[in-house]
Every structure is written in structure tokens, then in C-alpha cells.
Design a protein around this motif. Structure first.
Motif, PDB file in Angstrom:
ATOM      1  N   ASP A 186       0.869  -1.182   0.000  1.00  0.00           N
ATOM      2  CA  ASP A 186       0.000   0.000   0.000  1.00  0.00           C
ATOM      3  C   ASP A 186       0.902   1.226   0.000  1.00  0.00           C
ATOM      4  O   ASP A 186       1.465   1.600   1.025  1.00  0.00           O
ATOM      5  N   THR A 187       1.030   1.867  -1.141  1.00  0.00           N
ATOM      6  CA  THR A 187       1.918   3.019  -1.279  1.00  0.00           C
ATOM      7  C   THR A 187       1.361   4.265  -0.604  1.00  0.00           C
ATOM      8  O   THR A 187       2.035   5.282  -0.537  1.00  0.00           O
ATOM      9  N   GLU A 188       0.131   4.174  -0.138  1.00  0.00           N
ATOM     10  CA  GLU A 188      -0.613   5.299   0.440  1.00  0.00           C
ATOM     11  C   GLU A 188      -0.995   6.322  -0.632  1.00  0.00           C
ATOM     12  O   GLU A 188      -1.363   7.447  -0.329  1.00  0.00           O
ATOM     13  N   MET A 189      -0.913   5.864  -1.903  1.00  0.00           N
ATOM     14  CA  MET A 189      -1.363   6.687  -3.015  1.00  0.00           C
ATOM     15  C   MET A 189      -2.214   5.853  -3.980  1.00  0.00           C
ATOM     16  O   MET A 189      -2.392   6.231  -5.136  1.00  0.00           O
ATOM     17  N   CYS A 227       8.640   6.428  -6.425  1.00  0.00           N
ATOM     18  CA  CYS A 227       8.545   4.965  -6.474  1.00  0.00           C
ATOM     19  C   CYS A 227       9.564   4.320  -5.549  1.00  0.00           C
ATOM     20  O   CYS A 227       9.287   3.315  -4.894  1.00  0.00           O
ATOM     21  N   ASN A 228      10.753   4.920  -5.495  1.00  0.00           N
ATOM     22  CA  ASN A 228      11.787   4.387  -4.626  1.00  0.00           C
ATOM     23  C   ASN A 228      11.361   4.455  -3.169  1.00  0.00           C
ATOM     24  O   ASN A 228      11.529   3.503  -2.396  1.00  0.00           O
ATOM     25  N   LEU A 229      10.765   5.576  -2.789  1.00  0.00           N
ATOM     26  CA  LEU A 229      10.316   5.794  -1.415  1.00  0.00           C
ATOM     27  C   LEU A 229       9.132   4.918  -1.055  1.00  0.00           C
ATOM     28  O   LEU A 229       9.097   4.307   0.024  1.00  0.00           O
ATOM     29  N   ARG A 230       8.168   4.848  -1.954  1.00  0.00           N
ATOM     30  CA  ARG A 230       6.884   4.233  -1.620  1.00  0.00           C
ATOM     31  C   ARG A 230       6.739   2.772  -2.077  1.00  0.00           C
ATOM     32  O   ARG A 230       5.834   2.077  -1.626  1.00  0.00           O
ATOM     33  N   LYS A 231       7.635   2.323  -2.960  1.00  0.00           N
ATOM     34  CA  LYS A 231       7.526   0.951  -3.458  1.00  0.00           C
ATOM     35  C   LYS A 231       8.802   0.145  -3.237  1.00  0.00           C
ATOM     36  O   LYS A 231       8.792  -0.885  -2.558  1.00  0.00           O
ATOM     37  N   THR A 232       9.896   0.620  -3.842  1.00  0.00           N
ATOM     38  CA  THR A 232      11.110  -0.182  -3.877  1.00  0.00           C
ATOM     39  C   THR A 232      11.660  -0.492  -2.494  1.00  0.00           C
ATOM     40  O   THR A 232      11.924  -1.653  -2.166  1.00  0.00           O
ATOM     41  N   ARG A 233      11.839   0.524  -1.694  1.00  0.00           N
ATOM     42  CA  ARG A 233      12.424   0.312  -0.367  1.00  0.00           C
ATOM     43  C   ARG A 233      11.507  -0.471   0.577  1.00  0.00           C
ATOM     44  O   ARG A 233      11.986  -1.406   1.257  1.00  0.00           O
ATOM     45  N   PRO A 234      10.220  -0.162   0.647  1.00  0.00           N
ATOM     46  CA  PRO A 234       9.350  -0.972   1.513  1.00  0.00           C
ATOM     47  C   PRO A 234       9.301  -2.446   1.103  1.00  0.00           C
ATOM     48  O   PRO A 234       9.277  -3.329   1.960  1.00  0.00           O
ATOM     49  N   LEU A 235       9.296  -2.689  -0.213  1.00  0.00           N
ATOM     50  CA  LEU A 235       9.247  -4.077  -0.674  1.00  0.00           C
ATOM     51  C   LEU A 235      10.539  -4.805  -0.347  1.00  0.00           C
ATOM     52  O   LEU A 235      10.517  -5.980   0.044  1.00  0.00           O
ATOM     53  N   ALA A 236      11.671  -4.119  -0.494  1.00  0.00           N
ATOM     54  CA  ALA A 236      12.951  -4.734  -0.156  1.00  0.00           C
ATOM     55  C   ALA A 236      12.954  -5.191   1.299  1.00  0.00           C
ATOM     56  O   ALA A 236      13.415  -6.287   1.620  1.00  0.00           O
ATOM     57  N   ALA A 237      12.424  -4.353   2.176  1.00  0.00           N
ATOM     58  CA  ALA A 237      12.364  -4.710   3.601  1.00  0.00           C
ATOM     59  C   ALA A 237      11.435  -5.903   3.829  1.00  0.00           C
ATOM     60  O   ALA A 237      11.745  -6.808   4.605  1.00  0.00           O
ATOM     61  N   ALA A 238      10.309  -5.921   3.122  1.00  0.00           N
ATOM     62  CA  ALA A 238       9.333  -7.002   3.295  1.00  0.00           C
ATOM     63  C   ALA A 238       9.864  -8.334   2.772  1.00  0.00           C
ATOM     64  O   ALA A 238       9.510  -9.398   3.283  1.00  0.00           O
TER      65      ALA A 238
END
Length: 239
Positions: A65-68, A117-128
Motif C-alpha cells: 500500500d503506497t498510500e497513493m 517509487c523508490n520511497l513508496r515501493k522499492t524500499r518498503p518491498l525490499a524490507a518485506a
């Protein structure tokens, strides 16, 4: 076994396999290891989610959920997960502190879509994905661009990515949805054959490519999640 060789061997093994077989074997492949499915719960996501539910409803499913996102996507995600009986859905969001520092007003996408995209997708997914050895995507060759030569199995960093629907056509997807009477994303009927974040997704006319509404009027075609040079991969390598 080196991951590149593992991916190549699996591609040879499954060169004639159907999507369900590829998926079933990927979920139980001890050489791939612990695997999760990453789903946008977008226009065509229900196909792979349904296949997962038929094999193992407890398969980890990561929803970003990117919050967007469109409100319709958030509602659809809950409804589909419930109707299919998926029991291990991880809803992840961007890091709160990072958002406050880098995009406090929610307008970063207007200045730099890649940074957003890096803030809201790439980095959160990497952590998950840090705790997993591989992940399943819903990408297909017919979507074009860098996906045109998409294999069933590929190495990315220290993980294996599995693309069970790589060889499926748009017609195959629609036939499957109809055959199994699966719920459709409400925005598809409103002219959104590909659904992403609300600020960066527009309606598509009948003569346009399905993904023409994503990052319209720019050369951008991917959010960065699926590039080997992305932060997701780099953080995955460091994990």
C-alpha cells in the motif's frame, strides 16, 4: 547451486509446463527456498491469487500500500483476500519517518516519479522480502518493454523471481477470470486496464496499449521494483 544456474535449469524443466505447475513447483522447491507472492491486487492480479488459493491458502502474499492507491484498490484487496480465503496477507506501507522527510506534502511524484517509487515501493518491498529467498510476480511478456523476453524463472540479486504467467496473453487472463467467475477490479470497467498509484495512472482508450495509462507522457515504464539495479535488489543483497 548458483542462482543463475538454478533459474536456467528451472526454465528448461518447465519450458512446457502450465502456469499452475510452475507455481506449484516454485512453492515447494527446496532449492529456491522460502518464497512469497507479491501482488498489487490490480487489474489482473486475481488470476494468480486464485491459483495460489487453490494450492496453499497460507502462502505469504505481500501487498504494498503506497498510500497513493485508488480507494477502489484498497477495497478490492480486502474483498479478494477474504473471498479466496488467503490467510497470510502482509499489507506493507512506506516507512513513516522516510515519508515525513522526503515527501511530507505528498507531491514528490510531481517532481520526480522515480524518487517517489523508490520511497513508496522499492524500499518498503525490499524490507518485506528480506526474509524470503524468492518471490512470485504477475508480470507477462505481452506487456512489452523490458518484459517482452521475460522468463519463467530469473535471478535477481540473491533471490529467484518466478513469473508463472510470463507466457500468458491478455485473452488467457480474461478467459481464466470468466471461467472461474472471479471478481474483477472495479476500475477496469471504467477504462483502467492497468492500475497503479492514483496520481500516475490514467484511463486508456481502446486503441492504446494496456499500460499506456501508467506514467503517461514519460519514458518510465517500471517503478524500479523489477530492475536488478534497483534499491530493492541492492538491499536484498545486503540482507
Amino acid at each position: 547451486m548458483p542462482l543463475k544456474e538454478l533459474a536456467e535449469r528451472r526454465n528448461i524443466l518447465h519450458r512446457k509446463s502450465d502456469a499452475q505447475t510452475v507455481l506449484r513447483h516454485a512453492l515447494s522447491d527446496v532449492q529456491i527456498g522460502k518464497i512469497a507472492m507479491v501482488s498489487s491486487f490490480g487489474a489482473e492480479s486475481v488470476v494468480l491469487l486464485h491459483m495460489i488459493s487453490q494450492i496453499d491458502k497460507a502462502t505469504p502474499v505481500i501487498f504494498l500500500d503506497t498510500e497513493m492507491l485508488f480507494p477502489e484498490t484498497l477495497t478490492y484487496q480486502k474483498e479478494v483476500a477474504a473471498s479466496l480465503g488467503l490467510t497470510d496477507v502482509h499489507v506493507i506501507t512506506p516507512n513513516r519517518d522516510a515519508v515525513l522527510i522526503e515527501d511530507v506534502d505528498g507531491l514528490l511524484h510531481q517532481a520526480d516519479t522515480d524518487a517517489c517509487c523508490n520511497l513508496r515501493k522499492t524500499r518498503p518491498l525490499a524490507a518485506a522480502l528480506a526474509g524470503f529467498d524468492g518471490w512470485i510476480t504477475g508480470r507477462k511478456q505481452f506487456q512489452g518493454g523490458k518484459r517482452a523476453d521475460l522468463p519463467l524463472f530469473e535471478k535477481e540479486g540473491r533471490k529467484i523471481k518466478v513469473n508463472p504467467l510470463a507466457k500468458w496473453s491478455a485473452r488467457d487472463l480474461q478467459d481464466y477470470i470468466t471461467q472461474h467467475n472471479l471478481p474483477r477490479h472495479p476500475l477496469v470497467a471504467k477504462g483502467y486496464p492497468s492500475v497503479g498509484c492514483m496520481p500516475c495512472t490514467t484511463r486508456v482508450s481502446d486503441h492504446e496499449d494496456q499500460r499506456a495509462g501508467r506514467w503517461r507522457n514519460s519514458e518510465k515504464t517500471e517503478c524500479g521494483i523489477h530492475f536488478e539495479t534497483s534499491v530493492a535488489t541492492k538491499e536484498g543483497q545486503a540482507a
